[in-house]
Design a protein around this motif. Structure first.
Motif, mmCIF file in Angstrom:
data_model
loop_
_atom_site.group_PDB
_atom_site.id
_atom_site.type_symbol
_atom_site.label_atom_id
_atom_site.label_comp_id
_atom_site.label_asym_id
_atom_site.label_seq_id
_atom_site.Cartn_x
_atom_site.Cartn_y
_atom_site.Cartn_z
ATOM 1 N N GLN A 5 0.848 -1.199 0.000
ATOM 2 C CA GLN A 5 0.000 0.000 0.000
ATOM 3 C C GLN A 5 0.884 1.249 0.000
ATOM 4 O O GLN A 5 1.888 1.308 0.708
ATOM 5 C CB GLN A 5 -0.905 -0.015 1.236
ATOM 6 C CG GLN A 5 -1.897 1.140 1.279
ATOM 7 C CD GLN A 5 -2.870 1.011 2.450
ATOM 8 O OE1 GLN A 5 -3.338 -0.081 2.762
ATOM 9 N NE2 GLN A 5 -3.175 2.128 3.106
ATOM 10 N N GLN A 6 0.499 2.227 -0.804
ATOM 11 C CA GLN A 6 1.334 3.424 -0.896
ATOM 12 C C GLN A 6 0.622 4.686 -0.462
ATOM 13 O O GLN A 6 1.249 5.676 -0.114
ATOM 14 C CB GLN A 6 1.848 3.568 -2.333
ATOM 15 C CG GLN A 6 2.886 2.492 -2.665
ATOM 16 C CD GLN A 6 3.100 2.310 -4.141
ATOM 17 O OE1 GLN A 6 2.164 2.254 -4.924
ATOM 18 N NE2 GLN A 6 4.349 2.187 -4.553
ATOM 19 N N ASP A 7 -0.706 4.654 -0.490
ATOM 20 C CA ASP A 7 -1.471 5.831 -0.096
ATOM 21 C C ASP A 7 -2.100 5.567 1.275
ATOM 22 O O ASP A 7 -2.849 4.617 1.446
ATOM 23 C CB ASP A 7 -2.561 6.105 -1.140
ATOM 24 C CG ASP A 7 -3.534 7.166 -0.666
ATOM 25 O OD1 ASP A 7 -3.059 8.216 -0.189
ATOM 26 O OD2 ASP A 7 -4.752 6.938 -0.758
ATOM 27 N N PHE A 8 -1.776 6.417 2.237
ATOM 28 C CA PHE A 8 -2.264 6.213 3.606
ATOM 29 C C PHE A 8 -3.191 7.348 4.047
ATOM 30 O O PHE A 8 -3.332 7.601 5.236
ATOM 31 C CB PHE A 8 -1.084 6.089 4.583
ATOM 32 C CG PHE A 8 -0.347 4.781 4.447
ATOM 33 C CD1 PHE A 8 -0.709 3.683 5.212
ATOM 34 C CD2 PHE A 8 0.659 4.628 3.515
ATOM 35 C CE1 PHE A 8 -0.057 2.467 5.063
ATOM 36 C CE2 PHE A 8 1.321 3.423 3.352
ATOM 37 C CZ PHE A 8 0.962 2.334 4.130
ATOM 38 N N SER A 9 -3.807 8.025 3.081
ATOM 39 C CA SER A 9 -4.619 9.191 3.437
ATOM 40 C C SER A 9 -5.797 8.818 4.344
ATOM 41 O O SER A 9 -6.021 9.473 5.360
ATOM 42 C CB SER A 9 -5.091 9.902 2.177
ATOM 43 O OG SER A 9 -5.638 8.984 1.266
ATOM 44 N N SER A 10 -6.526 7.761 3.998
ATOM 45 C CA SER A 10 -7.690 7.418 4.815
ATOM 46 C C SER A 10 -7.257 6.848 6.172
ATOM 47 O O SER A 10 -7.904 7.107 7.194
ATOM 48 C CB SER A 10 -8.592 6.419 4.089
ATOM 49 O OG SER A 10 -7.887 5.240 3.806
ATOM 50 N N ASP A 11 -6.150 6.115 6.196
ATOM 51 C CA ASP A 11 -5.668 5.530 7.453
ATOM 52 C C ASP A 11 -5.263 6.629 8.436
ATOM 53 O O ASP A 11 -5.603 6.595 9.614
ATOM 54 C CB ASP A 11 -4.458 4.628 7.187
ATOM 55 C CG ASP A 11 -4.713 3.662 6.051
ATOM 56 O OD1 ASP A 11 -5.069 2.513 6.310
ATOM 57 O OD2 ASP A 11 -4.571 4.069 4.884
ATOM 58 N N LEU B 55 -6.203 9.723 8.329
ATOM 59 C CA LEU B 55 -7.384 10.523 8.688
ATOM 60 C C LEU B 55 -8.128 9.851 9.844
ATOM 61 O O LEU B 55 -8.600 10.519 10.777
ATOM 62 C CB LEU B 55 -8.293 10.654 7.464
ATOM 63 C CG LEU B 55 -9.390 11.712 7.551
ATOM 64 C CD1 LEU B 55 -8.808 13.100 7.785
ATOM 65 C CD2 LEU B 55 -10.221 11.728 6.264
ATOM 66 N N GLN B 56 -8.179 8.525 9.790
ATOM 67 C CA GLN B 56 -8.809 7.771 10.891
ATOM 68 C C GLN B 56 -8.013 7.962 12.179
ATOM 69 O O GLN B 56 -8.591 8.106 13.252
ATOM 70 C CB GLN B 56 -8.851 6.282 10.539
ATOM 71 C CG GLN B 56 -10.023 5.893 9.674
ATOM 72 C CD GLN B 56 -10.149 4.387 9.576
ATOM 73 O OE1 GLN B 56 -9.162 3.690 9.354
ATOM 74 N NE2 GLN B 56 -11.339 3.868 9.745
ATOM 75 N N LYS C 170 4.100 12.070 6.067
ATOM 76 C CA LYS C 170 3.738 13.201 5.211
ATOM 77 C C LYS C 170 2.230 13.447 5.231
ATOM 78 O O LYS C 170 1.769 14.577 5.131
ATOM 79 C CB LYS C 170 4.234 12.943 3.782
ATOM 80 C CG LYS C 170 5.740 13.179 3.676
ATOM 81 C CD LYS C 170 6.303 12.667 2.400
ATOM 82 C CE LYS C 170 6.235 13.652 1.284
ATOM 83 N NZ LYS C 170 6.964 13.175 0.091
ATOM 84 N N GLU C 171 1.496 12.369 5.383
ATOM 85 C CA GLU C 171 0.040 12.491 5.452
ATOM 86 C C GLU C 171 -0.364 13.195 6.747
ATOM 87 O O GLU C 171 -1.246 14.060 6.757
ATOM 88 C CB GLU C 171 -0.569 11.084 5.375
ATOM 89 C CG GLU C 171 -1.981 11.037 4.852
ATOM 90 C CD GLU C 171 -2.127 11.599 3.433
ATOM 91 O OE1 GLU C 171 -3.017 12.440 3.248
ATOM 92 O OE2 GLU C 171 -1.360 11.210 2.539
ATOM 93 N N LYS D 275 0.186 16.809 6.435
ATOM 94 C CA LYS D 275 -0.882 17.436 5.649
ATOM 95 C C LYS D 275 -2.131 17.654 6.501
ATOM 96 O O LYS D 275 -2.819 18.654 6.370
ATOM 97 C CB LYS D 275 -1.210 16.532 4.450
ATOM 98 C CG LYS D 275 -2.016 17.201 3.370
ATOM 99 C CD LYS D 275 -2.275 16.248 2.233
ATOM 100 C CE LYS D 275 -3.476 15.374 2.528
ATOM 101 N NZ LYS D 275 -3.724 14.373 1.495
ATOM 102 N N LEU D 276 -2.380 16.702 7.383
ATOM 103 C CA LEU D 276 -3.565 16.792 8.238
ATOM 104 C C LEU D 276 -3.341 17.733 9.423
ATOM 105 O O LEU D 276 -4.260 17.994 10.193
ATOM 106 C CB LEU D 276 -3.945 15.391 8.758
ATOM 107 C CG LEU D 276 -4.408 14.392 7.680
ATOM 108 C CD1 LEU D 276 -4.537 12.996 8.277
ATOM 109 C CD2 LEU D 276 -5.739 14.834 7.087
#
Lengths: 290, 386
Positions: free
Chosen positions: B211-217, B219-220, B243-244, B247-248
């Motif tokens: 997995q490379q995108d962790f945006s939803s993880d 965010l949770q 990095k995510e 951003k948050l």
């Protein structure tokens, strides 16, 4: 509500990257009837070349963008001329196996030419964070969504109005008749490989900008392929939209159903869609499957 | 004719008897050299650890050869690439043992690969020192010819979580792990401290390998209100997570594990990585021991290899030092039996890159001392936390 919007924006951004690579798959399939299993690796090579340009020539965004696109075009043309053209007329299975072999070679090339360390693509922009209504978004994310939409419009116009685009459609529809009409199928194939490499390469560069550059990047091809299947293997625009759908679905599933569902959701959606429309949402019914 | 053949046979038999001791010796050893074999991922993403570990082996071997070799015999290093594919690891190990006929083995790829190849190594009886992926299966139960330098993943996580829990009492915790044996080990270690210290875990995620995108993880994680976060990714995953989080707009106290504790990661994380904690059993390069190791390595490897040095180079170096020392103690005619016996007698061997290494009768695991480090983005290094 903010939670949902955040998920949608992130989903659109990663989906746009999938979409660009998925369009690469579809351009080749539409013009040559071939599934290119080296698409992810070609995307990765272009991103690595962009990084090399940024670190050795200039970090200017225009220099990197033009250099990367040119390199991707050359990569596509070289592969078509040296690897794929000799396979013309050979069984589809053999040709597909050649693309699998090519994928392995390109994947290994990363370690031989570059290294296994992760690298960041720094072109002075794309990494900044802007706040839209209290939601943090990277400028690179906005740029990739805009780029996908622009390319979708440009490709639609290209296939609809340009002579070359019409010729490509003619070859895709019936290459023998197109040949009798004076269209060079080999030129169309070469153009398809070059265009596919460039479009997917743009997706790869955006990915490197938003995340990082590593030898694991080829896996993007595995994520983008379902987007092509979803949108339609022969539908270039549909594949781009398929990427957006996969990105959004993954993120919504990850955000509401849990982390483990993220990777599953996109594939679950594909199964459901293919059960209803086996040729994809935007694909044509008479696809000859590999 | 028959008389001639009989004479030739007699001559041959006499010759064989004359060189009897050499012919009876274990493979991989001649009058001038000793072969040491290794199988590592040299291509693909895990090359990051395989190449670095092999550089560590090369440094130790070059150092020994520069000092005259092992009792006059030069060491030759036979290295195979498995691409981190288990079937290729088994094939590679069989090749170096049966075809190259090495005297000893070192390194051996990742955790899953070394576990899979264990029956081959155990059956062959070849002296082996494992340094890349120390997992319990490799030393429990102890195997006569297999020695492991390092510390268990589970102990590492327990040490890190205990440290973070003591430093951040009463805080809410978040954890994300990979969906494989590595992730399970990390989670098991984490859970044992959660139970013992009654930690308040508000987020527990599990991501699919690759997995490379962790945006939803992430965010949770933010939504859960976690204040202390154990990032169970390896390299790219941890970078993406940090990095995510940036951003948050949140910055929980974050801990990472040693497979991802390599300096280039800090450059990629940028300010988001500043202050993250890590656990390891090898010395940080920013410390005196790390700097001394780099100075030692510089003349012994090429420029490209020097750039490829990371923590795995230290683990590889330490293991090779221990193996070379054991063979050396066997004197002029080393054998497998002697080398294994001498490895067992290894006591407080100083390598300069980790705490002294010891094995013992029935003890095949060096159980290295752990230390906590903290990332300093300004210098792109990890520094020990006292």
């Amino acid at each position: 509500m903010q939670y949902l919007i955040q998920l949608l924006i992130s989903g659109l951004a990663i989906g746009a990257m999938y979409g660009l690579i998925a369009m690469g798959f579809a351009v080749i399939y539409k013009s040559t009837g071939l599934v290119n299993f080296a698409q992810g690796e070609m995307t990765m090579i272009t991103a690595y070349i962009a990084w090399t340009i940024s670190t050795t020539v200039s970090g200017n965004v225009f220099v990197v963008a033009i250099g990367a696109i040119l390199a991707a075009v050359v990569l596509g043309l070289v592969i078509e001329r040296l690897v794929m053209r000799p396979m013309l007329g050979e069984p589809v299975f053999a040709t597909v196996m050649v693309t699998i072999g090519l994928a392995v070679i390109l994947r290994s090339a990363i370690n031989f030419i570059w290294d296994a360390y992760p690298h960041g693509l720094d072109i002075g922009m794309g990494r900044g964070i802007v706040h839209l209504g209290g939601i943090g978004v990277r400028t690179g994310q906005i740029a990739v969504i805009a780029t996908l939409l622009l390319l979708l419009a440009a490709i639609w116009a290209f296939f609809r109005y340009s002579k070359v685009g019409v010729a490509m459609r003619a070859v895709a529809a019936d290459d023998r008749t197109a040949l009798l009409m004076g269209i060079s199928a080999t030129k169309v194939h070469a153009l398809a490989w070059a265009a596919s490499s460039a479009i997917a390469g743009i997706g790869g560069v955006f990915f490197a900008l938003s995340y990082d550059l590593s030898p694991a990047m080829f896996q993007l091809g595995l994520k983008a392929f379902p987007a092509t299947i979803l949108g339609g293997l022969d539908a270039v625009l549909g594949s781009g939209l398929g990427g957006l759908l996969i990105g959004i679905t993954e993120n919504l599933a990850g955000g509401y159903l849990g982390s483990g569902m993220k990777e599953v959701a996109g594939f679950a959606m594909i199964i459901v869609v293919l059960m209803v429309r086996p040729f994809g949402i935007f694909g044509e019914r008479d696809i000859e499957r590999v | 004719m028959i008389r001639h053949l009989a004479a030739a046979s007699l001559l041959l038999s006499t010759a064989c008897l004359a060189i009897g001791p050499a012919a009876a010796a274990d493979p991989g050893i001649t009058d001038t050299e000793i072969l040491i074999g290794d199988v590592e991922p040299l291509t693909g993403p895990p090359a990051l650890l395989g190449v670095a570990a092999s550089i560590g082996h090369k440094i130790a071997i070059a150092e020994a050869n520069a000092a005259g070799g092992i009792n006059g015999r030069k060491i030759k290093y036979v290295l195979e690439d498995d691409g981190y594919v288990t079937a290729r690891t088994i094939q590679g190990v069989k090749k170096v043992i049966d075809v190259d006929k090495v005297f000893a083995m070192i390194g051996i790829s990742g955790s899953g690969q070394s576990i899979a190849v264990m029956p081959v190594i155990e059956k062959s009886g070849i002296p082996t020192v494992i340094d890349v992926a120390p997992v319990k299966f490799l030393w429990e139960p102890p195997r006569k010819n297999v020695f492991v330098v390092g510390q268990s993943y589970e102990e590492g996580i327990i040490h890190l979580v205990n440290f973070l829990a003591d430093k951040n009492p009463g805080k809410k915790w978040g954890l994300i792990t990979q969906d494989d044996d590595y992730g399970i080990t990390v989670r098991d270690g984490f859970d044992s401290v959660v139970k013992a210290k009654k930690l308040n875990v508000v987020y527990s995620g599990n991501y699919k390998k690759g997995q490379q995108d962790f945006s939803s993880d992430m965010l949770q994680l933010k939504d859960s209100g976690a204040e202390v976060f154990l990032a169970g990714g390896i390299i790219g995953e941890n970078i993406a997570m940090m990095k995510e989080l940036e951003k948050l707009g949140i910055k929980p106290v974050t801990g990472i594990f040693w497979p991802g504790r390599i300096e280039p990661v800090l450059k990629l994380m940028g300010p988001a990585g500043d202050g993250i904690y890590a656990v390891d059993y090898v010395e940080p390069f920013a410390g005196a021991a790390g700097k001394a190791f780099l100075e030692k390595a510089m003349p012994l490897v090429s420029e490209a290899e020097f750039k490829g040095i990371n923590r795995y180079t230290m683990t590889g170096y330490a293991a090779a030092k221990v193996l070379i020392a054991a063979i050396e103690r066997c004197g002029k005619q080393p054998t497998w039996a002697c080398t294994i016996s001498e490895l067992e007698k290894t006591r407080n061997v100083e390598t300069g890159v980790m705490a002294p290494i010891s094995f013992g009768p029935g003890v095949r695991f060096s159980n290295q001392k752990l230390q906590i480090m903290q990332a300093d983005t300004a210098t792109l290094s990890f520094k020990p936390v006292n």
